[in-house]
Motif scaffolding. Structure first.
Motif, PDB file in Angstrom:
ATOM      1  N   ARG A 113      37.633 -24.501 -34.299  1.00  0.00           N
ATOM      2  CA  ARG A 113      37.010 -23.707 -35.683  1.00  0.00           C
ATOM      3  C   ARG A 113      36.757 -21.859 -35.426  1.00  0.00           C
ATOM      4  N   GLY A 114      36.463 -21.106 -36.295  1.00  0.00           N
ATOM      5  CA  GLY A 114      36.648 -20.311 -35.828  1.00  0.00           C
ATOM      6  C   GLY A 114      35.990 -19.286 -35.246  1.00  0.00           C
ATOM      7  N   ARG A 115      36.407 -18.155 -35.074  1.00  0.00           N
ATOM      8  CA  ARG A 115      35.732 -17.608 -33.887  1.00  0.00           C
ATOM      9  C   ARG A 115      34.578 -16.134 -34.461  1.00  0.00           C
ATOM     10  N   ALA A 116      33.920 -15.716 -33.130  1.00  0.00           N
ATOM     11  CA  ALA A 116      33.074 -14.262 -33.938  1.00  0.00           C
ATOM     12  C   ALA A 116      32.600 -13.531 -32.621  1.00  0.00           C
ATOM     13  N   VAL A 117      32.334 -12.488 -32.654  1.00  0.00           N
ATOM     14  CA  VAL A 117      31.925 -11.432 -31.987  1.00  0.00           C
ATOM     15  C   VAL A 117      30.234 -10.868 -31.904  1.00  0.00           C
ATOM     16  N   LEU A 118      29.631 -11.609 -30.708  1.00  0.00           N
ATOM     17  CA  LEU A 118      28.302 -11.526 -30.382  1.00  0.00           C
ATOM     18  C   LEU A 118      28.121 -10.018 -29.247  1.00  0.00           C
ATOM     19  N   GLU A 169      21.813 -21.443 -35.262  1.00  0.00           N
ATOM     20  CA  GLU A 169      22.814 -22.333 -36.384  1.00  0.00           C
ATOM     21  C   GLU A 169      23.106 -22.193 -37.387  1.00  0.00           C
ATOM     22  N   TRP A 170      23.090 -20.499 -37.801  1.00  0.00           N
ATOM     23  CA  TRP A 170      23.640 -19.941 -38.596  1.00  0.00           C
ATOM     24  C   TRP A 170      25.510 -20.010 -38.296  1.00  0.00           C
ATOM     25  N   LEU A 171      25.257 -19.997 -36.422  1.00  0.00           N
ATOM     26  CA  LEU A 171      27.407 -20.123 -36.473  1.00  0.00           C
ATOM     27  C   LEU A 171      27.609 -21.479 -36.660  1.00  0.00           C
ATOM     28  N   ARG A 172      26.659 -22.382 -36.426  1.00  0.00           N
ATOM     29  CA  ARG A 172      26.780 -23.335 -36.467  1.00  0.00           C
ATOM     30  C   ARG A 172      27.722 -24.201 -38.290  1.00  0.00           C
ATOM     31  N   ALA A 173      26.558 -23.429 -39.199  1.00  0.00           N
ATOM     32  CA  ALA A 173      26.887 -23.276 -40.386  1.00  0.00           C
ATOM     33  C   ALA A 173      28.076 -23.130 -41.115  1.00  0.00           C
ATOM     34  N   ASN A 174      28.684 -21.932 -40.644  1.00  0.00           N
ATOM     35  CA  ASN A 174      30.075 -20.961 -40.549  1.00  0.00           C
ATOM     36  C   ASN A 174      30.740 -21.631 -39.821  1.00  0.00           C
ATOM     37  N   ASP A 175      31.122 -22.352 -39.215  1.00  0.00           N
ATOM     38  CA  ASP A 175      31.821 -23.186 -38.955  1.00  0.00           C
ATOM     39  C   ASP A 175      32.733 -22.371 -37.475  1.00  0.00           C
ATOM     40  N   VAL A 176      31.388 -21.657 -37.112  1.00  0.00           N
ATOM     41  CA  VAL A 176      32.127 -20.956 -35.522  1.00  0.00           C
ATOM     42  C   VAL A 176      32.318 -21.466 -34.280  1.00  0.00           C
ATOM     43  N   GLY A 177      33.132 -21.624 -34.085  1.00  0.00           N
ATOM     44  CA  GLY A 177      33.040 -23.086 -32.095  1.00  0.00           C
ATOM     45  C   GLY A 177      33.232 -21.644 -30.982  1.00  0.00           C
ATOM     46  N   THR A 178      33.984 -20.382 -31.553  1.00  0.00           N
ATOM     47  CA  THR A 178      33.780 -19.241 -29.900  1.00  0.00           C
ATOM     48  C   THR A 178      33.515 -18.326 -30.504  1.00  0.00           C
ATOM     49  N   LEU A 179      32.698 -17.616 -29.255  1.00  0.00           N
ATOM     50  CA  LEU A 179      31.943 -16.231 -29.470  1.00  0.00           C
ATOM     51  C   LEU A 179      32.700 -15.648 -28.208  1.00  0.00           C
ATOM     52  N   LEU A 180      32.824 -14.450 -28.892  1.00  0.00           N
ATOM     53  CA  LEU A 180      33.735 -12.608 -28.315  1.00  0.00           C
ATOM     54  C   LEU A 180      31.936 -11.987 -27.828  1.00  0.00           C
ATOM     55  N   ILE A 181      31.769 -11.819 -26.235  1.00  0.00           N
ATOM     56  CA  ILE A 181      30.355 -11.412 -26.300  1.00  0.00           C
ATOM     57  C   ILE A 181      31.052 -10.047 -25.350  1.00  0.00           C
ATOM     58  N   THR A 182      30.136  -9.068 -25.943  1.00  0.00           N
ATOM     59  CA  THR A 182      29.844  -7.631 -25.356  1.00  0.00           C
ATOM     60  C   THR A 182      28.749  -6.743 -25.103  1.00  0.00           C
ATOM     61  N   GLY A 183      28.295  -6.328 -24.798  1.00  0.00           N
ATOM     62  CA  GLY A 183      27.392  -5.449 -24.767  1.00  0.00           C
ATOM     63  C   GLY A 183      26.647  -5.119 -23.255  1.00  0.00           C
ATOM     64  N   GLY A 228      26.631 -25.444 -25.922  1.00  0.00           N
ATOM     65  CA  GLY A 228      28.508 -26.301 -26.956  1.00  0.00           C
ATOM     66  C   GLY A 228      29.935 -25.540 -27.564  1.00  0.00           C
ATOM     67  N   PHE A 229      29.151 -23.621 -26.994  1.00  0.00           N
ATOM     68  CA  PHE A 229      29.975 -23.305 -28.203  1.00  0.00           C
ATOM     69  C   PHE A 229      31.461 -22.798 -26.918  1.00  0.00           C
ATOM     70  N   THR A 230      32.519 -22.520 -27.480  1.00  0.00           N
ATOM     71  CA  THR A 230      33.342 -21.622 -26.130  1.00  0.00           C
ATOM     72  C   THR A 230      33.037 -20.167 -26.025  1.00  0.00           C
ATOM     73  N   VAL A 231      33.082 -19.497 -24.869  1.00  0.00           N
ATOM     74  CA  VAL A 231      32.306 -18.179 -24.425  1.00  0.00           C
ATOM     75  C   VAL A 231      33.788 -17.846 -23.987  1.00  0.00           C
ATOM     76  N   HIS A 232      33.663 -16.261 -24.826  1.00  0.00           N
ATOM     77  CA  HIS A 232      34.441 -15.543 -23.515  1.00  0.00           C
ATOM     78  C   HIS A 232      33.983 -14.154 -23.149  1.00  0.00           C
ATOM     79  N   VAL A 233      33.411 -13.404 -22.158  1.00  0.00           N
ATOM     80  CA  VAL A 233      33.264 -12.480 -21.914  1.00  0.00           C
ATOM     81  C   VAL A 233      34.011 -11.157 -22.222  1.00  0.00           C
ATOM     82  N   VAL A 234      33.741 -10.514 -23.149  1.00  0.00           N
ATOM     83  CA  VAL A 234      35.140  -9.131 -23.255  1.00  0.00           C
ATOM     84  C   VAL A 234      35.037  -8.079 -22.221  1.00  0.00           C
ATOM     85  N   SER A 235      35.680  -8.484 -21.149  1.00  0.00           N
ATOM     86  CA  SER A 235      35.523  -7.916 -19.982  1.00  0.00           C
ATOM     87  C   SER A 235      35.312  -6.747 -19.851  1.00  0.00           C
ATOM     88  N   ASP A 236      36.254  -5.626 -20.708  1.00  0.00           N
ATOM     89  CA  ASP A 236      36.079  -4.444 -20.228  1.00  0.00           C
ATOM     90  C   ASP A 236      35.472  -3.709 -21.763  1.00  0.00           C
TER      91      ASP A 236
END
Length: 195
Positions: A5-10, A123-137, A155-163
């Protein structure tokens, strides 16, 4: 097996109350955030992610009239509840910082530490076929860690963007990243997160 599935940035809590000296948490976080250089790195990462076709969803911690879904069950939530005027959706402190605001494809507000709690974002992420989240913050040990663990449990695949994350001090930041390395799909530096 890789998630097809697709990726998105949180992009979590890139708002004046958290990042800027005049914000509610400015005394705790503004100095370390400025010294870390994380704002510039995160802005460049968000821009590159959008150029690669990934949506960038910013979350804001806000408190509407009537307190929304705020539950004062921790010291943190009691403190923000007492200062809720500073967190109204239209308050200056609730606004996204300029470096990030123009890069958001969507902005989602809530009254929880996890960016996925108390809203329909999952729910929005699932409806838009997002399975991987890249997290900043900010902060690594608060909203970043809470959201990353929550997303993993959903159930998402999660990667924190460490820098592209920061905390009030380097020891806390490093400990949080070590925890996240074990409790998510692993932390990635920005260049690796874009490949």
């Amino acid at each position: 097996m890789a998630d097809e599935r697709g990726r998105a940035v949180l992009a979590l809590h890139w708002q004046v109350n958290v990042i800027s000296p005049q914000g509610f948490f400015g005394g705790l976080l503004a100095g370390p955030v400025a010294r870390s250089g994380v704002v510039g790195r995160a802005a460049r990462f968000h821009q590159a992610a959008r150029a690669a076709g990934m949506p960038v969803i910013c979350t804001r911690f806000t408190i509407p009239e009537g307190e929304g879904e705020l539950v004062r069950n921790t010291g943190f939530m009691r403190a923000v509840g007492e200062a809720q005027e500073a967190f109204r959706p239209d308050a200056p402190g609730a606004q996204l910082i300029p470096e990030v605001a123009g890069l958001a494809d969507a902005v989602v507000d809530n009254q929880k530490l996890s960016g996925l709690a108390g809203n329909d974002l999952a729910e929005w992420l699932r409806a838009n076929d997002v399975g991987t989240l890249l997290i900043t913050g900010v902060a690594t040990n608060l909203t970043v860690e809470q959201t990353a663990r929550h997303a993993t449990d959903l159930g998402f695949t999660v990667h924190v963007v460490s820098d592209c994350v920061a905390a009030a001090d380097e020891t806390t930041h490093a400990a949080s990243l070590a925890n996240l390395e074990l409790t998510t799909a692993g932390c990635l530096a920005a260049p690796d997160a874009l490949t």
